[in-house]
Design a protein around this motif. Structure first.
Motif, PDB file in Angstrom:
ATOM      1  N   ASN A   1       0.925  -1.153  -0.008  1.00  0.00           N
ATOM      2  CA  ASN A   1       0.044   0.122  -0.339  1.00  0.00           C
ATOM      3  C   ASN A   1       1.030   1.373  -0.170  1.00  0.00           C
ATOM      4  O   ASN A   1       0.701   2.335  -0.662  1.00  0.00           O
TER       5      ASN A   1
ATOM      6  N   ARG B   1       2.302   1.640  -3.653  1.00  0.00           N
ATOM      7  CA  ARG B   1       1.475   1.256  -4.690  1.00  0.00           C
ATOM      8  C   ARG B   1       1.724   2.237  -5.907  1.00  0.00           C
ATOM      9  O   ARG B   1       1.390   1.966  -7.052  1.00  0.00           O
TER      10      ARG B   1
ATOM     11  N   THR C   1      -6.106   8.177  -8.652  1.00  0.00           N
ATOM     12  CA  THR C   1      -6.079   7.614  -7.098  1.00  0.00           C
ATOM     13  C   THR C   1      -4.643   7.455  -6.403  1.00  0.00           C
ATOM     14  O   THR C   1      -4.575   7.362  -5.418  1.00  0.00           O
TER      15      THR C   1
ATOM     16  N   GLY D   1      -1.734  11.501  -4.803  1.00  0.00           N
ATOM     17  CA  GLY D   1      -1.164  11.490  -3.395  1.00  0.00           C
ATOM     18  C   GLY D   1      -0.031  10.558  -2.915  1.00  0.00           C
ATOM     19  O   GLY D   1       1.085  10.970  -2.260  1.00  0.00           O
ATOM     20  N   ASN D   2      -0.070   9.325  -3.216  1.00  0.00           N
ATOM     21  CA  ASN D   2       0.855   8.268  -3.009  1.00  0.00           C
ATOM     22  C   ASN D   2       2.190   8.566  -3.988  1.00  0.00           C
ATOM     23  O   ASN D   2       3.357   8.448  -3.355  1.00  0.00           O
TER      24      ASN D   2
ATOM     25  N   ARG E   1      -0.581   6.121   4.134  1.00  0.00           N
ATOM     26  CA  ARG E   1      -2.135   6.329   4.381  1.00  0.00           C
ATOM     27  C   ARG E   1      -3.075   5.858   3.233  1.00  0.00           C
ATOM     28  O   ARG E   1      -2.341   5.934   1.992  1.00  0.00           O
ATOM     29  N   LYS E   2      -4.085   4.972   3.163  1.00  0.00           N
ATOM     30  CA  LYS E   2      -4.813   4.631   2.094  1.00  0.00           C
ATOM     31  C   LYS E   2      -5.517   5.436   1.505  1.00  0.00           C
ATOM     32  O   LYS E   2      -5.788   5.094   0.153  1.00  0.00           O
ATOM     33  N   ASN E   3      -5.750   6.574   1.786  1.00  0.00           N
ATOM     34  CA  ASN E   3      -6.535   7.702   1.152  1.00  0.00           C
ATOM     35  C   ASN E   3      -5.956   9.152   1.644  1.00  0.00           C
ATOM     36  O   ASN E   3      -5.231   9.347   2.407  1.00  0.00           O
ATOM     37  N   ASP E   4      -6.539  10.091   0.992  1.00  0.00           N
ATOM     38  CA  ASP E   4      -6.045  11.372   1.161  1.00  0.00           C
ATOM     39  C   ASP E   4      -7.099  12.390   1.878  1.00  0.00           C
ATOM     40  O   ASP E   4      -6.995  13.405   2.091  1.00  0.00           O
ATOM     41  N   SER E   5      -7.987  11.478   2.940  1.00  0.00           N
ATOM     42  CA  SER E   5      -8.812  12.425   3.608  1.00  0.00           C
ATOM     43  C   SER E   5      -7.997  12.915   4.910  1.00  0.00           C
ATOM     44  O   SER E   5      -7.106  12.424   5.222  1.00  0.00           O
TER      45      SER E   5
ATOM     46  N   THR F   1      -0.412  17.789  -2.166  1.00  0.00           N
ATOM     47  CA  THR F   1      -1.246  16.907  -2.662  1.00  0.00           C
ATOM     48  C   THR F   1      -2.774  17.331  -2.457  1.00  0.00           C
ATOM     49  O   THR F   1      -3.549  17.293  -3.469  1.00  0.00           O
TER      50      THR F   1
ATOM     51  N   ASN G   1      -5.184  17.380  -5.744  1.00  0.00           N
ATOM     52  CA  ASN G   1      -6.271  17.016  -5.861  1.00  0.00           C
ATOM     53  C   ASN G   1      -7.335  18.132  -6.373  1.00  0.00           C
ATOM     54  O   ASN G   1      -8.384  17.443  -6.853  1.00  0.00           O
TER      55      ASN G   1
END
Length: 456
Positions: A5, A8, A139, A142-143, A281-285, A334, A338
């Protein structure tokens, strides 16, 4: 699963190539930065001239970065990157040759730094917007940006101690030649990439109309504008601490070039940890909260470092400062990437470059002057306090804006045909209570189009 993750974005071949070339080039850049700071302080013993060299190397970004953004939205980015790498290679080779042959004069250094600053002012917006094209999958943006920050700070960990060793053993000139050779890696990897299909239309508008369009767009986007302003303040108050590290290494911690290398490397280690934290982190929230926390940690680290004369404690404070610095900077990057429209990405990232690289030289010059007047410790402490005040004021303004947004949209819902008076009232109370309990902006991290759709 966690490692997969975190990395990724490496599933994209073009991004892997970009990151490999970037890593090698950044190693060379850190070699040159370490050698240049030590060379200036060795020749002059002046913190003012340290600040002046930093100013000359980055001030072009304040004025020329928008032009780089316009070029990024009009011309093939790969050709632009190759051109800037060739020019940067020439600058490093000239600097090394002047030093090795014994013909270098003090005025050569700020002049060559200024010329490199012009190249970087064009290169950075192009490179920042190019990252998005190498991953394609939105998606992963951010990563990809977090991993890019990871690579930057990996170089900051590895290169400065090695540079300190090279300076002590062979002199500063070798470091400049290493940097010149490292730009070849970027040229090679960019040329090896496949055909990157642009997902945006070419901007054929006149140059000055394109510039105006970019500024107008940012002024109309509150979230982007707010992030850029805060990045500019922190870049002026805090980030220039790097130019004062030679003073701390020699005069406060009573060390040598090796001490300077460890100070810069430790700051890079903290920044590396921050980049890994974001990449995992899995997402950018919730990026806005994380960015605000980064500013606070950065300010606290600078204040602590400025008050320390004990080497291990100084390293710990620099680690904290490095962590906070990269978290607030990468999270801000980021958020902007976005939110921005694709056809304006280059121009908006040029304003990001202005806010970061353009304000750093102003801060470098100011901190170099202040360090000569009141001392390096007091100057750095004031910069850290400035970062903390920026975080507090930004938080208060954001909570105030969120409160009025809740009241405003609840008022609209109350009289809308679909919501009805009662439903609007219930929503207003619920959102206002949630606002003051969590302090979270109801639109944090949401792109403009999606946010407007949700409100409708």
């Amino acid at each position: 699963m966690g490692v997969r993750n975190t990395f990724r974005a490496l599933s994209s071949r073009d991004y892997r190539l970009f990151l490999a070339g970037q890593g090698i080039s950044l190693m060379g850049t850190c070699f040159q930065q370490t050698a240049l700071g030590w060379l200036v302080y060795r020749l002059t013993g002046s913190s003012v001239l340290l600040g002046l060299v930093g100013f000359c190397g980055q001030i072009p970004s304040l004025f020329l970065a928008p032009m780089g953004g316009v070029l990024a939205d009009r011309i093939c980015k790969r050709k632009l990157i190759v051109m800037t790498q060739v020019l940067s290679m020439g600058q490093a080779a000239i600097l090394g040759t002047l030093l090795v042959t014994g013909t270098i004069r003090m005025w050569h250094i700020p002049v060559l730094s200024f010329l490199l600053g012009i190249v970087n002012a064009l290169d950075v917006p192009v490179r920042q917007s190019f990252i998005v094209e190498t991953v394609r999958d939105r998606t992963l943006i951010g990563n990809a940006l977090s991993l890019n920050s990871f690579m930057v700070n990996m170089a900051r960990i590895i290169a400065p101690p090695l540079a300190g060793f090279m300076i002590a053993s062979f002199g500063e000139g070798v470091c400049f030649y290493i940097n010149a050779a490292s730009f070849g890696a970027v040229i090679l990897t960019v040329c090896l990439m496949g055909d990157i299909r642009l997902r945006i239309r070419t901007n054929d508008a006149p140059v000055f109309r394109s510039l105006k369009e970019g500024f107008t767009y940012v002024l109309g986007e509150h979230e982007i504008r707010s992030v850029l302003v805060q990045l500019g303040i922190v870049s002026f108050c805090g980030v220039p601490f790097v130019v004062l590290l030679p003073v701390f290494a020699r005069d406060i911690l009573h060390g040598d070039a090796g001490t300077l290398g460890f100070l810069m490397g430790t700051s890079g280690a903290g920044a590396l940890s921050g980049a890994l934290f974001l990449a995992s982190r899995k997402n950018d929230s919730d990026l806005e909260r994380i960015r605000a926390l980064g500013v606070v940690l950065f300010g606290l680290g600078l204040v602590g470092f400025s008050m320390s004369g004990f080497f291990p404690l100084s390293l710990a404070m620099l680690y904290l400062a490095g962590f906070g610095m990269i978290v607030q900077m990468a999270a801000g990057n980021t958020l902007i990437q976005n939110l921005v429209d694709d056809d304006k990405r280059g121009r908006v990232m040029s304003l990001f470059t202005m806010a970061v690289m353009g304000m750093i030289p102003m801060g470098s010059l100011f901190q170099g002057f202040m360090a000569n007047q009141v001392g390096a410790s007091a100057t750095l402490a004031a910069g850290g306090i400035g970062c903390l005040l920026c975080a507090v004021v930004a938080r208060m303004m954001r909570m105030r804006k969120a409160y009025f947004e809740v009241v405003f949209f609840s008022f609209l819902n109350k009289f809308s045909a679909s919501g009805g008076p009662a439903g609007g009232k219930d929503r207003k109370v619920k959102n206002k209570d949630q606002l003051w309990k969590t302090g979270k902006h109801i639109t944090d991290g949401a792109p403009s189009a999606r946010r407007n759709a949700e409100l409708r």
